[in-house]
Scaffold this motif. Structure first.
Motif, PDB file in Angstrom:
ATOM      1  N   TYR A   1       0.816  -1.222   0.000  1.00 41.78           N
ATOM      2  CA  TYR A   1       0.000   0.000   0.000  1.00 41.78           C
ATOM      3  C   TYR A   1       0.849   1.272   0.000  1.00 41.78           C
ATOM      4  CZ  TYR A   1      -4.217  -2.754   0.303  1.00 41.78           C
ATOM      5  OH  TYR A   1      -5.227  -3.620   0.013  1.00 41.78           O
ATOM      6  N   PRO A   2       1.903   1.340   0.842  1.00 44.32           N
ATOM      7  CA  PRO A   2       2.774   2.521   0.724  1.00 44.32           C
ATOM      8  C   PRO A   2       3.395   2.656  -0.667  1.00 44.32           C
ATOM      9  CG  PRO A   2       3.215   1.383   2.777  1.00 44.32           C
ATOM     10  CD  PRO A   2       2.268   0.513   2.012  1.00 44.32           C
TER      11      PRO A   2
ATOM     12  N   SER B   1       0.877   4.179  -2.935  1.00 45.55           N
ATOM     13  CA  SER B   1       0.731   5.610  -2.678  1.00 45.55           C
ATOM     14  C   SER B   1       1.899   6.391  -3.285  1.00 45.55           C
ATOM     15  CB  SER B   1       0.591   5.816  -1.170  1.00 45.55           C
ATOM     16  OG  SER B   1       1.311   6.888  -0.712  1.00 45.55           O
ATOM     17  N   ARG B   2       3.095   5.777  -3.259  1.00 46.72           N
ATOM     18  CA  ARG B   2       4.249   6.429  -3.870  1.00 46.72           C
ATOM     19  C   ARG B   2       4.090   6.496  -5.386  1.00 46.72           C
ATOM     20  NH1 ARG B   2       7.730   4.420  -0.244  1.00 46.72           N
ATOM     21  NH2 ARG B   2       8.000   2.506  -1.414  1.00 46.72           N
TER      22      ARG B   2
ATOM     23  N   LYS C   1       1.452   6.635  -7.002  1.00 41.09           N
ATOM     24  CA  LYS C   1       0.440   7.638  -7.331  1.00 41.09           C
ATOM     25  C   LYS C   1       1.052   9.038  -7.280  1.00 41.09           C
ATOM     26  CE  LYS C   1      -3.896   9.489  -5.822  1.00 41.09           C
ATOM     27  NZ  LYS C   1      -4.898   9.494  -4.757  1.00 41.09           N
ATOM     28  N   LYS C   2       1.890   9.245  -6.280  1.00 40.74           N
ATOM     29  CA  LYS C   2       2.518  10.554  -6.121  1.00 40.74           C
ATOM     30  C   LYS C   2       3.447  10.857  -7.288  1.00 40.74           C
ATOM     31  CE  LYS C   2       2.755  11.320  -1.658  1.00 40.74           C
ATOM     32  NZ  LYS C   2       3.387  11.115  -0.343  1.00 40.74           N
ATOM     33  N   THR C   3       4.128   9.828  -7.787  1.00 42.46           N
ATOM     34  CA  THR C   3       5.039  10.053  -8.902  1.00 42.46           C
ATOM     35  C   THR C   3       4.295  10.090 -10.236  1.00 42.46           C
ATOM     36  OG1 THR C   3       5.471   7.675  -8.962  1.00 42.46           O
ATOM     37  CG2 THR C   3       7.045   9.037  -7.777  1.00 42.46           C
TER      38      THR C   3
END
Lengths: 210, 116
Positions: free
Chosen positions: B55-56, B59-60, B62-64
Motif C-alpha cells: 500500500y505505501p 501511494s508512492r 500515485k505521487k510520482t
C-alpha cells in the motif's frame, strides 16, 4: 472515521498498532495508510470471520512496523547522533541574557533558532514532545528580533510597536513549522499540524511530477 | 530490529525494486482495486513478504504519477479504490522491460556458468 461496530477485536488491535507505528508519518499519509489497510481487511474477510481467518489475513499483511517502514523508511533510532534536547533552550537563554552585547547575543540567538528547528524536526520524527525545542526556538527568535526592534526604534524607524512582538513570534514559529514539515518529510502532501486534515488531500492539484 | 546481514538486505532491496514494476505490469493488463492487486502479488511465491507494504508503494506510485486512482461502487460492501496505470507509468514499464532483460541475461550467464 466510520468503523463497523462488529469489527473483530484482533483487527481493532492490529489497526491500533498500525496507527501508533504510523505516528511518525505526516497526518494525511497516516490516515490514508490506515484507511487502505482497514479496507483491505474488510474486503478480505467474510462478515463473521473466525479467529483463524483473521489471523491468516493479518499474518499475510505483515507487522505494522514493516508497513510503516515501507512508507517512511527505517525508523530513526532514538540514540542517533543529534544535539541534546536542552541545547536550543540554553542557547536561547544565553542569547537573551547577552542581548546588550549584540556580537554575542545575535549569534547565540541564531544558533538557538537553528538547533531549535532541528530539535523540533527530530522530536517530531520520533514522536517525542516538542515543547522544550519550541521554547528554545522562541527564545532564539526573541534574542534576534528584540535587539533589531530596539535598534530600529532608537534610530527613528517605525516598527509598529513593541506590543506586537508576541504576534510576530507566533507567525514566525508557524512559518518554521511549515519549513519543518517540508524538510522533514519530503512530502508534497504534508500539512502543518493543526490544520484540518483530509485523507484524500493527496488528490489536490500540485506539483506531482518529481 | 534490523540485524540482517548484507545478503538478506540486498535480497530485500532487489525484491522491493522489482516489485514496483510488477505492480505496473499487473495494472497494464487491467485496472484493479487494492485488495485484488495485493492478493495477486502476495500469491506469487517469494515476491512479497508483507502484503501490507504494497500500500505505501501504491501511494508512492500515485505521487510520482505512474498510477491514478478512481473510486468505484461495489456490489458488496463499500466503494473500492481502483488503481490504473498512466501513460507515464507505461513508459517507465517499457523502459524497465528492456533493462530487465539485459540485466537478467547478464546475471543468468554469470550465475549459470558457475553452476556448470
Amino acid at each position: 472515521m466510520m468503523s463497523a461496530p462488529t469489527r473483530h477485536p484482533m483487527i481493532e488491535a492490529y489497526l491500533d498498532d498500525l496507527r501508533q507505528a504510523a505516528a511518525r508519518l505526516p497526518r494525511s499519509q497516516r490516515a490514508e495508510l490506515v484507511a487502505e489497510i482497514a479496507a483491505h481487511v474488510e474486503a478480505g474477510l467474510p462478515s463473521a470471520p473466525t479467529d483463524a481467518e483473521v489471523r491468516n489475513l493479518l499474518d499475510d499483511l505483515g507487522h505494522p512496523d514493516d508497513i510503516v517502514e515501507a512508507a517512511a523508511g527505517p525508523a530513526p533510532s532514538p540514540g542517533a547522533a543529534g544535539a541534546p534536547d536542552w541545547l536550543p533552550l540554553v542557547l536561547g537563554v544565553a542569547g537573551l541574557a547577552t542581548m546588550p552585547l549584540p556580537f554575542l547575543g545575535l549569534p547565540l540567538g541564531i544558533a538557538a533558532i537553528v538547533t531549535g528547528v532541528m530539535a523540533r524536526r527530530r522530536a517530531r520524527s520520533l514522536g517525542h514532545p516538542r515543547g522544550m525545542a519550541t521554547a528554545g526556538l522562541i527564545l532564539g527568535i526573541s534574542a534576534v528580533v528584540l535587539p533589531v526592534a530596539v535598534f530600529l526604534s532608537l534610530f527613528g524607524v517605525s516598527t509598529g510597536g513593541v506590543s506586537e512582538g508576541g504576534e510576530v513570534i507566533d507567525v514566525e514559529v508557524e512559518q518554521f513549522d511549515q519549513l519543518d514539515q517540508g524538510g522533514a518529510d519530503f512530502d508534497l502532501d504534508a500539512e502543518p499540524d493543526g490544520l484540518p486534515s483530509d485523507p484524500d488531500s493527496s488528490q489536490l492539484p500540485g506539483p506531482d511530477d518529481r | 530490529m534490523n540485524a540482517n546481514g548484507g545478503g538478506r538486505l540486498l535480497d530485500a532491496q532487489l525484491r522491493r525494486g522489482a516489485l514496483e514494476y510488477c505492480v505496473l505490469a499487473l495494472l497494464a493488463e487491467q485496472e484493479r482495486y487494492g485488495f485484488e492487486l495485493v492478493r495477486t502479488l502476495g500469491a506469487i511465491d517469494g515476491l512479497v513478504t508483507s502484503e501490507g507494504t504494497i500500500y505505501p508503494l501504491l501511494s508512492r506510485l500515485k505521487k510520482t504519477g505512474h498510477v491514478t486512482t478512481t473510486w468505484r461502487d461495489s456490489e458488496e460492501g463499500p466503494p473500492r479504490k481502483y488503481y490504473a496505470i498512466t501513460e507515464q507509468g507505461e513508459d517507465v514499464l517499457a523502459a524497465f522491460r528492456l533493462e530487465w532483460r539485459r540485466f537478467r541475461n547478464a546475471v543468468d550467464e554469470l550465475v549459470e556458468a558457475g553452476d556448470r
